[in-house]
Enzyme design. Structure first.
Site, short mmCIF file in Angstrom:
data_model
loop_
_atom_site.label_atom_id
_atom_site.label_comp_id
_atom_site.label_asym_id
_atom_site.label_seq_id
_atom_site.Cartn_x
_atom_site.Cartn_y
_atom_site.Cartn_z
CB THR A 216 36.68 30.93 57.32
OG1 THR A 216 36.51 31.58 56.10
CG2 THR A 216 35.68 29.66 57.80
CB SER B 200 37.91 36.56 59.95
OG SER B 200 38.33 35.25 59.81
NE ARG C 45 31.73 34.71 48.69
CZ ARG C 45 33.07 34.18 48.67
NH1 ARG C 45 32.49 33.89 50.56
NH2 ARG C 45 33.76 33.61 48.19
CB THR D 143 40.35 28.98 56.62
OG1 THR D 143 41.37 28.82 56.09
CG2 THR D 143 39.52 27.97 57.41
N GLY D 144 40.44 30.51 53.59
CA GLY D 144 40.73 30.74 52.68
C GLY D 144 39.20 30.74 50.69
CB THR E 81 33.30 32.19 56.98
OG1 THR E 81 34.10 32.88 56.79
CG2 THR E 81 32.78 32.31 56.39
N1 ASP Z 1 36.71 30.28 52.83
C1 ASP Z 1 35.83 32.09 53.60
C2 ASP Z 1 34.82 31.90 52.16
O1 ASP Z 1 35.20 32.08 51.04
C3 ASP Z 1 36.38 33.18 53.68
C4 ASP Z 1 37.71 32.71 54.44
O2 ASP Z 1 38.41 31.52 54.72
O3 ASP Z 1 39.09 33.54 54.33
O4 ASP Z 1 33.63 32.71 52.57
#
Ligand code: ASP
Length: 376
Positions: free
Chosen positions: A223, A91, A251, A274-275, A241
């Site tokens: 991330t 990630s 993106r 994160t997320g 990330t």
């Molecule tokens: N927050 C990160 C993003 O949207 C992805 C992640 O943390 O899983 O790029």
């Protein structure tokens, strides 16, 4: 908008906040919803480093460098570098999962409390340590954010060398996703291919990945976020990330956007996430965490409040499960200028990484919901 009555919440961690369903955004000035929630990090004082769970090694390294007198931004960026360099973490950095074209694009940001400066790179290719490049944007330019080719050019000018970031594991994961994407295209899905009439020759480097290749295709997230309060009461924060797997090329997520996936204020504290980045971009969650701490919330309460704001603002049906709860996950992390720390997730069971005088360890996070997702 479907409306589900709110339930009261329990104090304590891992006490879920128990605010289920679609709630209205809380009006400014209303009583804090998570005022009773307590966490072991509330009473902590002094230097501390907080990270997402995959950043446990980053916290230990950052604290080690802090003791050697490094600037807090260098401490966390060098900590995060360990995760960026690790091919097993799919990630972040090298080995990160690619975009829909099979190309790894990385995002990272650094914020430095003492100067209140920030630096970010977004959509950078072929450079495995985007957090280090982000720190140079912060230190060596008058800008805050460089993207794509411009970020790569800057990194090369700063002495970074280009390398292929796509590991075999990440490439095979991408190939599996691409082949199973649609039955209308010319690539055969797993269930459309006839069984071979004998053993299929396999390159040894692929054989080791067999189990992993049998796992179902999924959209993967991940991330690393890391923040530190040092012995001089200075704060810095960093998020790095490879973004959402299989994203549309170009993106950009929340991680390089200051205020969305990362923020700090030397007088208050640091917040990060994160997320699902889109949710943080729509809510400026990291900035809100710091704002909530400035209004007197503990780090855990501030993380919960920011998480609840995301829940409140998630209006699209496709982002809600049959039970009315959101169907994605987010994690929030925070520390304040006294050394208190905390974290919150939407769903229960989450943990985060902390390193202080007791060394690096995993600590349970609070959660908005009290029950796990329906289809984890
Ligand atoms: N927050 C990160 C993003 O949207 C992805 C992640 O943390 O899983 O790029």
């Amino acid at each position: 908008m479907q409306s589900i009555p709110r339930r009261s919440f329990l104090a304590g961690v891992p006490a879920a906040a128990l605010l289920a369903g679609v709630a209205r955004a809380q009006p400014t000035g209303a009583a804090p919803r998570f005022a009773g929630v307590k966490h072991e990090g509330d009473a902590h004082k002094g230097p501390v480093c907080v990270a997402s769970l995959n950043g446990l090694r980053a916290t230990a390294r950052a604290m080690e460098l802090m003791k050697q007198g490094y600037d807090p931004a260098d401490c966390i960026v060098q900590g995060v570098r360990i995760i960026e360099d690790d091919p097993e973490d799919t990630s972040v950095g090298y080995g990160g999962l690619p975009n829909e074209d099979g190309v790894v694009e990385l995002d990272a940001s650094v914020m430095h409390g003492p100067t209140h400066k920030c630096g970010s790179v977004a959509g950078i290719r072929n450079i495995k340590n985007p957090a280090m490049v982000a720190l140079l944007v912060l230190r060596r330019t008058d800008h805050c954010l460089l993207v794509a080719e411009g970020a790569l050019k800057f990194a090369k000018q700063m002495g970074f060398t280009e390398e292929n970031l796509l590991t075999e594991r990440a490439r095979l994961e991408w190939q599996k996703w691409r082949e199973n994407m649609s039955k209308d295209d010319d690539r055969l899905n797993d269930d459309e291919r006839d069984a071979p009439s004998g053993k299929v020759w396999e390159e040894p480097r692929h054989a080791a990945l067999d189990d992993f290749r049998k796992a179902p295709v999924q959209h993967l997230t991940g991330t690393v976020h890391c923040s530190i309060l040092d012995t001089s009461n200075n704060i810095a924060s960093c998020t790095s990330t490879s973004g959402l797997s299989w994203k549309i090329p170009g993106r950009v997520g929340d991680s390089p956007i200051i205020g969305a996936g990362n923020y700090c204020d030397n007088e208050v504290g640091a917040g990060g996430s994160t997320g699902r980045g889109e949710a943080n971009l729509q809510n400026l969650s990291a900035r809100m965490i710091v704002e909530f701490m400035a209004r007197g919330m503990t780090p855990t309460q501030a993380c919960l409040e920011s998480a609840q704001r995301v829940v409140d603002h998630t209006k699209e049906k496709r982002l809600r499960g049959p039970d009315g709860r959101v169907n994605f996950d987010l994690k929030f992390y925070a520390l304040n200028r006294d050394g208190a720390f905390g974290a919150a997730t939407l769903f229960p069971g989450g943990k985060f990484a902390v390193c202080d005088e007791k060394g690096p360890r995993e600590v349970p996070a609070a959660s908005v919901y009290d029950k796990p997702p329906l289809n984890p």
